[in-house]
Design a protein around this motif. Structure first.
Motif, PDB file in Angstrom:
ATOM      1  N   HIS A 126       0.748  10.171  -3.554  1.00  0.00           N
ATOM      2  CA  HIS A 126       0.762  11.401  -2.776  1.00  0.00           C
ATOM      3  C   HIS A 126       2.104  11.576  -2.109  1.00  0.00           C
ATOM      4  O   HIS A 126       2.215  12.267  -1.124  1.00  0.00           O
ATOM      5  N   SER A 127       3.068  10.885  -2.657  1.00  0.00           N
ATOM      6  CA  SER A 127       4.306  10.799  -1.894  1.00  0.00           C
ATOM      7  C   SER A 127       4.937  12.153  -1.631  1.00  0.00           C
ATOM      8  O   SER A 127       5.980  12.241  -1.042  1.00  0.00           O
TER       9      SER A 127
ATOM     10  N   ALA B  42       0.816  -1.220   0.000  1.00  0.00           N
ATOM     11  CA  ALA B  42       0.000   0.000   0.000  1.00  0.00           C
ATOM     12  C   ALA B  42       0.839   1.256   0.000  1.00  0.00           C
ATOM     13  O   ALA B  42       0.568   2.177  -0.747  1.00  0.00           O
TER      14      ALA B  42
ATOM     15  N   LEU C 161       3.517   1.977  -1.248  1.00  0.00           N
ATOM     16  CA  LEU C 161       4.102   2.298  -2.536  1.00  0.00           C
ATOM     17  C   LEU C 161       3.049   2.380  -3.621  1.00  0.00           C
ATOM     18  O   LEU C 161       3.097   3.223  -4.481  1.00  0.00           O
TER      19      LEU C 161
ATOM     20  N   ASP D 110       0.638   8.858   8.684  1.00  0.00           N
ATOM     21  CA  ASP D 110      -0.553   9.598   8.329  1.00  0.00           C
ATOM     22  C   ASP D 110      -0.512  10.932   9.061  1.00  0.00           C
ATOM     23  O   ASP D 110      -0.725  11.012  10.277  1.00  0.00           O
ATOM     24  N   MET D 111      -0.180  11.944   8.301  1.00  0.00           N
ATOM     25  CA  MET D 111       0.003  13.232   8.958  1.00  0.00           C
ATOM     26  C   MET D 111      -1.299  13.801   9.483  1.00  0.00           C
ATOM     27  O   MET D 111      -1.296  14.715  10.292  1.00  0.00           O
TER      28      MET D 111
ATOM     29  N   GLU E 142       4.028   4.291   6.368  1.00  0.00           N
ATOM     30  CA  GLU E 142       3.639   5.654   6.054  1.00  0.00           C
ATOM     31  C   GLU E 142       3.109   6.309   7.304  1.00  0.00           C
ATOM     32  O   GLU E 142       2.432   5.687   8.116  1.00  0.00           O
TER      33      GLU E 142
ATOM     34  N   SER F 220      -0.580   5.163  -2.005  1.00  0.00           N
ATOM     35  CA  SER F 220      -0.397   6.549  -1.600  1.00  0.00           C
ATOM     36  C   SER F 220       0.955   7.107  -1.987  1.00  0.00           C
ATOM     37  O   SER F 220       1.250   8.230  -1.676  1.00  0.00           O
ATOM     38  N   SER F 221       1.725   6.329  -2.636  1.00  0.00           N
ATOM     39  CA  SER F 221       2.957   6.948  -3.090  1.00  0.00           C
ATOM     40  C   SER F 221       2.656   7.939  -4.195  1.00  0.00           C
ATOM     41  O   SER F 221       3.512   8.660  -4.634  1.00  0.00           O
TER      42      SER F 221
ATOM     43  N   LYS G 246       3.984  14.659   0.206  1.00  0.00           N
ATOM     44  CA  LYS G 246       4.074  15.119   1.576  1.00  0.00           C
ATOM     45  C   LYS G 246       3.839  13.998   2.563  1.00  0.00           C
ATOM     46  O   LYS G 246       3.453  14.238   3.699  1.00  0.00           O
ATOM     47  N   GLU G 247       4.053  12.817   2.083  1.00  0.00           N
ATOM     48  CA  GLU G 247       3.840  11.702   2.971  1.00  0.00           C
ATOM     49  C   GLU G 247       5.149  11.348   3.625  1.00  0.00           C
ATOM     50  O   GLU G 247       6.125  11.017   2.957  1.00  0.00           O
TER      51      GLU G 247
END
Lengths: 133, 777
Positions: free
Chosen positions: A12-13, A4, A6, A78-79, A76, A9-10, A15-16
């Protein structure tokens, strides 16, 4: 079961932030810029986070290139999720001090244990010596 | 509408352009995006004009060469249909010129070389005009150049660079290469531009074709860098600013997916179980009005980006030196600026899992396995090549993602513009790594490898069914875990018909298999027997050879005798005698001088060479010895006859033997006949052989001659001869005609011989059988 981080959500990489735990116990947090099939990682604006008890401190480290074999896990961050408020961030000096104290305490207990065992005629080989056999 | 072309001093001739009409047939029919609906656009033409004018203005100093280039461009021609021609022409040629172009690539960092070697591309349409810079290399040009010709960026951010502005030449490039099959698969984004050109679609068939050659795959992946424009020294114009010199190696350094297939896979990698998520045939639902900035392909060569960065339109012409390598940072920046500046209002949320570059359209529709779409956003990220997730699982993932994505939507554009280091890994690279990781998860037996996963989802399914009573079927999607086909990747080396050996692509995956080693294990006994046979034969041949050498000495004696001086003649004579004796000695029986060893005889005569030897030998022997040899032959003839069936080599013996016979005494002759007859049944065997029959006849005829000519013939002294002849005749009568071999010749006096011994009836029979007649001579 999924890659996952990679795959999804990569995208969105940008600002992750990713967190990687290394084999030597270090925790690095930063922007994962690159990865390859061996899990070699390129971390940008890396921060090494040291945890001692409930306190933690971030040491900025810059760019890290981690060899894949030393990676234990990578995830990852999660900010958006609310951070754990249990942990308290302290300054670098403080956390290093804390860590030093922790290490010291650990060593002392270890030493005491070894001495105690020795007194009883037992010796437990330390993990770092095992490879020699 | 293209009036400026006509006025241009460097107008290309229409004939040349029309000449290209024929190549319309070669247009890639699948390339709808270039030639189909989205292809021709009025706006595009206007854009073209505008750009042309701009160029003209810019290149005034150049004397309009730039314009000439424009004129040459695919825009040339009165109608838009001819626009399409260059691409197919170039494309078709491109396929063929691949090797050539690559060779040029490697050679051609030097523009001079390129100019010299420039093939007659579509660019040669101009008569008398040196082909415009980008022309000859058009068909080799990779698809890397974003073809944004839009001069007035509507909605483009004022980034640090103006990547959207390209030289018109470069734009030409792209148009021309619209249909190049060599084009990178993922490069469709390039064509996202106001021109309405969609990406190049390549059919799967083509792809597989392309993938056949590793070379093609590399090119596909990487694309071909620009060929340098020819440096027109005579004009003093340097067109190097148009395109950087090509690199001789992969422009993208250090990135993993240089190959379409992993190193070492057999040429035809059956990727059937792996779906390529990337769009193969892409339709661009482009809205021309939107004037999208060109989306970058997932992978852009630094050269390309460099071109964009250093576009002459945003800089003074002839920049000093353009380094070919664009740093990752610059690339990322460009990507970011591109992305960030994307105008909203396109379909879907701006933040899309579409990769580093924005794609206003998506790749192939999501797999049917996916759950219902949420937010009408297909999720191309879920790759069917990577894992066979349970649909529920997949749904959960997408939901998770979307929720996160939706939340982020508002802020992303902002963030992206701030983070210059993002997108250092292209989407393709990420996919590649993920694919590798996922491939390890593929299993041929999911229940074995991932028991708990399977069970968990099974339970979930059951639960769902229970809850919903199985009404809404769509939610209770069963997981049909496709098992990775246990494909047999046995590598069979390619072998061209009529060639020696096999063509091997040796790699990690297929060990070399060039030689078919087949183990033929013979049993020991067989081997022993074979060996024995061979040994024996060798022995015989050896003996024969030795005898031959002696024989040759003997044969040459006379000659030598003549040549040697008187004194030495004696010695030579002696030598000769010795030789002859030796010859005979090798044949004769150990103890008896007057008898030829049967064994030896058989051995030697069993080989053709030996037979020949004997036939040559006999004349040199002294008469007595020769007679014994003939005796020996006769004695063993029955055995030899069998072996001689095939090539009748015994017949060589006829002449020398005849000579010998004629010098035999009657007693000897009788003996000979006796020997020939030998034991019971021997004669019949002899008769089966040509030589045997001939020998018999010879003997008989000799006997007859003796009888008839010499009154004192002792032939009839005893009954032996008579008896023998009787038995012979009996045998001759009895033997079936089929097994009676025709002789080499029939002596004429046989009839008279027989007439002495047999009655009329039998005589007639004999006559018939042996086909002897009184008249035969």
């Amino acid at each position: 079961r999924t890659a996952a981080p990679l795959s999804c959500s990569s995208k969105h990489s940008t600002k992750e932030k990713h967190l990687v735990l290394l084999r030597d116990g270090r925790t690095l947090i930063g922007f994962l810029r690159s990865i390859d099939q061996f899990a070699n990682l390129v971390f940008h604006q890396t921060v090494e986070r040291i945890h001692v008890g409930k306190k933690f401190g971030d040491i900025p480290r810059g760019i890290f290139i981690v060899r894949g074999e030393n990676v234990v896990l990578l995830g990852e961050i999660d900010m958006d999720k609310p951070c754990d408020t249990v942990l308290q961030q302290v300054s670098i000096e403080e956390i290093l001090e804390e860590q030093r104290l922790q290490q010291q305490a650990k060593q002392e207990t270890e030493k005491a244990k070894v001495t105690a065992l020795k007194d009883r005629g037992l010796s437990i080989p330390k993990a770092d010596n095992l490879d020699e056999y | 509408s293209f009036h400026f072309l006509m006025t241009s001093p460097f107008n290309c001739t229409l004939e040349k352009e029309e000449g290209l009409v024929e190549e319309e047939d070669e247009i890639d029919q699948f390339n709808d995006d270039t030639f189909g609906d989205g292809a021709i656009d009025d706006d595009w033409q206007e854009e073209h004009k505008r750009l042309a004018e701009l160029e003209e203005r810019k290149n005034d100093g150049l004397g309009g060469l730039g314009l000439g280039g424009l004129g040459m461009g695919g825009m040339g021609g009165g109608d838009s249909s001819t626009v399409q021609l260059p691409p197919p022409a170039s494309r078709e040629r491109g396929g063929g010129d691949l090797a050539e172009s690559l060779a040029m690539l490697i050679l051609g960092a030097d523009p001079a070389i390129a100019s010299v070697g420039g093939p007659a591309g579509p660019g040669d349409r101009s008569t008398g005009l040196p082909p415009p810079p980008s022309m000859p290399q058009q068909h080799h040009h990779p698809s890397q150049l974003p073809s944004h010709h839009h001069l007035t960026p509507s909605g483009l951010p004022p980034g640090p660079l103006h990547p959207s502005l390209l030289s018109y030449q470069q734009h030409q490039h792209l148009l021309r290469r619209g249909g190049a099959p060599m084009q990178q698969m993922n490069s469709h984004n390039i064509w996202e531009n106001n021109m309405g050109f969609g990406p190049v679609s390549v059919t799967p068939g083509l792809i597989t074709q392309m993938e056949d050659s590793p070379l093609m795959s590399i090119i596909k992946e990487v694309g071909l860098p620009n060929r340098p424009p020819p440096v027109m020294s005579e004009d003093g114009r340097d067109f190097s600013e148009r395109a950087p010199p090509p690199r001789s190696s992969s422009p993208v350094i250090g990135s993993p997916p240089v190959r379409a297939v992993p190193i070492g896979t057999p040429p035809k990698q059956p990727m059937s179980h792996i779906h390529h998520p990337t769009a193969v045939h892409v339709r661009a639902p482009v809205h021309h009005q939107h004037r999208y900035p060109p989306s970058f392909p997932e992978r852009i060569s630094p050269n390309t980006l460099l071109n964009m960065a250093n576009s002459p339109l945003c800089r003074p012409p002839f920049p000093a030196g353009v380094g070919p390598v664009l740093s990752q940072i610059q690339r990322a920046q460009m990507l970011n600026s591109q992305v960030a500046g994307f105008p909203r209002g396109c379909q879907g949320p701006p933040l899309l899992p579409g990769g580093g570059g924005f794609r206003p359209f998506f790749g192939q529709p999501p797999p049917h396995r996916m759950g219902p779409h949420h937010n009408h956003v297909p999720c191309p990220i879920i790759r069917h090549n990577t894992t066979h997730l349970h649909p529920q699982h997949r749904r959960m993932l997408t939901q998770r993602m979307q929720s996160r994505g939706g939340y982020r939507g508002g802020r992303v554009g902002d963030w992206r513009s701030r983070d210059p280091y993002s997108n250092l890994m292209t989407q393709r690279e990420k996919e590649w790594v993920a694919k590798i990781q996922m491939m390890q998860l593929q299993s041929t037996d999911p229940y074995l490898d991932d028991y708990y996963y399977q069970n968990y989802f099974e339970k979930m399914e059951k639960r769902q069914e229970r809850d919903r009573d199985g009404v809404r079927k769509e939610h209770t999607t069963k997981l049909i875990t496709p098992q990775v086909a246990k494909l047999e990747h046995t590598y069979r080396p390619v072998q061209f018909a009529g060639s020696l050996g096999k063509l091997t692509v040796s790699s990690v995956n297929n060990p070399r298999k060039m030689i078919d080693t087949v183990v033929t294990s013979r049993t020991d006994d067989e081997e022993k027997r074979e060996k024995q046979v061979w040994n024996k034969r060798r022995q015989i041949l050896y003996t024969v050879e030795k005898m031959y050498s002696l024989l040759l000495e003997v044969q040459d004696f006379e000659k030598r005798f003549m040549q040697t001086p008187e004194e030495q003649r004696e010695a030579l004579l002696e030598q000769h005698k010795t030789h002859t004796l030796q010859l005979y000695a090798s044949l004769k029986e150990k103890e008896w001088d007057d008898r030829v060893s049967d064994e030896q005889c058989l051995l030697i005569m069993s080989v053709r060479k030996g037979k020949r030897l004997i036939s040559r030998l006999i004349p040199f022997l002294p008469p007595l010895q020769a007679a014994t040899v003939v005796m020996g032959i006769a004695r063993n003839l029955h055995a030899l006859a069998k072996k001689d069936k095939q090539d009748q080599a015994l017949c060589w013996l006829v002449e020398p033997v005849a000579v010998v016979i004629s010098s035999l005494s009657s007693a000897a002759l009788t003996d000979l006949l006796q020997e020939l007859q030998g034991s019971e049944g021997q004669l019949s065997k002899v008769l089966q052989n040509k030589f045997g029959v001939t020998l018999l006849y010879l003997i008989l005829s000799e006997g007859e001659r003796m009888q008839s000519s010499d009154l004192n013939c002792q032939l009839m002294d005893d009954n032996r001869w008579t008896e023998l002849v009787f038995s012979v005749t009996r045998e001759l009568l009895n033997v079936p005609p089929s097994s009676l071999s025709p002789p080499l010749f029939t002596p004429p006096n046989l009839l008279s011989l027989f007439s002495r011994y047999v009655d009329r009836q039998r005589l007639e029979l004999l006559q018939e059988k042996l086909q002897i007649s009184a008249l035969s001579r």
